[in-house]
Design a protein around this motif. Sequence first.
Motif, short mmCIF file in Angstrom:
data_model
loop_
_atom_site.label_atom_id
_atom_site.label_comp_id
_atom_site.label_asym_id
_atom_site.label_seq_id
_atom_site.Cartn_x
_atom_site.Cartn_y
_atom_site.Cartn_z
N THR A 175 -10.33 -21.89 13.53
CA THR A 175 -11.07 -22.19 12.31
C THR A 175 -10.26 -21.69 11.12
N GLN A 176 -10.11 -22.54 10.12
CA GLN A 176 -9.45 -22.11 8.89
C GLN A 176 -10.37 -21.19 8.09
N PHE A 177 -11.67 -21.39 8.23
CA PHE A 177 -12.64 -20.55 7.53
C PHE A 177 -12.88 -19.26 8.31
N HIS A 178 -13.64 -18.38 7.69
CA HIS A 178 -13.95 -17.07 8.30
C HIS A 178 -15.39 -17.08 8.80
N PRO A 179 -15.62 -17.35 10.07
CA PRO A 179 -17.01 -17.32 10.56
C PRO A 179 -17.63 -15.93 10.38
N GLU A 180 -16.80 -14.89 10.43
CA GLU A 180 -17.33 -13.52 10.33
C GLU A 180 -17.84 -13.20 8.93
N LYS A 181 -17.55 -14.10 7.96
CA LYS A 181 -18.01 -13.89 6.58
C LYS A 181 -18.88 -15.04 6.11
N SER A 182 -19.30 -15.89 7.05
CA SER A 182 -20.00 -17.12 6.68
C SER A 182 -21.49 -17.08 7.01
#
Lengths: 196, 251
Positions: A175-182
């Motif tokens: 994932t390019q995004f941060h699931p841990e901050k989403s």
Amino acid sequence: MIAIVDYDAGNVRSLINALRRVGVSEWELTSDPELLMSADRVLLPGVGDASVALASLRFLGLDSVIPSLKCPVLGICVGMQVMCRGSEEGDAVGLGIFDTDVVRFIPGDPSVKIPHMGWNSLTGLKSPLFDGLAEGTFMYFVHSYYAGICDCTVAASEHSVPFSAALCKDNFFGTQFHPEKSGSDGARLLHNFLSL
Amino acid sequence: MVAKRIIPCLDVKDGRTVKGINFLGLREVGDAVELGARYASQGADELVYLDISATVKGRKTFVGLVKAISERIDIPFTVGGGISSLEDAGRMLEAGADKITVNSAALRNPSLVDEIASHFGSQFVVVAIDARKSGDRWMAMSGGGRFATGRELFIWASEVQERGAGEILFTSMDHDGTRQGYPCDVFSELNSLLRIPVIASGGAGSAEDIAAVLSEGKADAALAASIFHYGEITIPELKHFLVSKGIKVRI
């Protein structure tokens, strides 16, 4: 056992906190190939410069270990980028798992800010990673380089150009995004990864 | 296209939020972690925690609070107040903060911005600028707006961008606390000048004010404290209003 690859590519506290929030009580932060090969899940975090992260993986001998893993592997942000063919950042050769290159955003429109930072929506979701998540779900991104759309793309987003928000090939996910901050949607994605 | 961000700001003293808070059902209104979690669950895009403790003990308490926030809060958060060295910034990163904000310390020692950005990345450094109109020029102020610095807003904003700042948080001291809206022309000019995102702060009295600074003012994000704390408008109400104005936000 859940393994988090320890290769000195950024702070893993956020990821560990997010894992705790989805109910994970045990994990190994490790760069030991044996431990990684015996893990049930491997997480490859990463912030900063992809070429530095790749040099660190090579120094630890993990550049050959990671592509040989058989369990589900999730690379996050630079952790996803290093699994691509290569990156313009530092002109680095990647692990070659995902058949796409990582290039820098070069917006024609000066109002498009780099880095791409903040919440953006995902389209074209097609992976069990996104079970229970709707088209248009927002995730949190911070990056200046992106992987182009390719056969491995399982979610796309757009920031002056369309790009891969998530990639999947066989047992490898990124994932390019941060699931841990989403927020709760990011937590759902982590839960989905752990439930694969 | 990336969504415009809505960022509640919480002032913290000796580990507890200090501003009046109007949330029903919140058992301990001074609990900074619980309040932040409440905002996050309502759809806040990020949080800013500002430490306004003036004592060494208060500052130490804040580091512990940052750890507790990072364990609980699942959206990005920025911390500020009293960060005046690379070591201070490193302590906050270690405690789990996603970004830090510096203001007066950067005015005293501009190379602090370079140092923090080169060690921890530009995405970690938010430079807050308080400015006031003086004649026909906007001048940066230090010490929470008390002291003149002789630095012109646009020149200082460009300088900190070149030094590695990842975002600018701009507050007009002429508008802060007035609840009469933001100076949208100044925000628009800042946005045209800079490559990095601009967060608007100080002056919001209504959802219309926030819509204006995000559209006419072209700001990338809006930070507010009192309109959220006093429950005058909730984050879901604000976001639905912004959507009705054609502004992309995360819902």
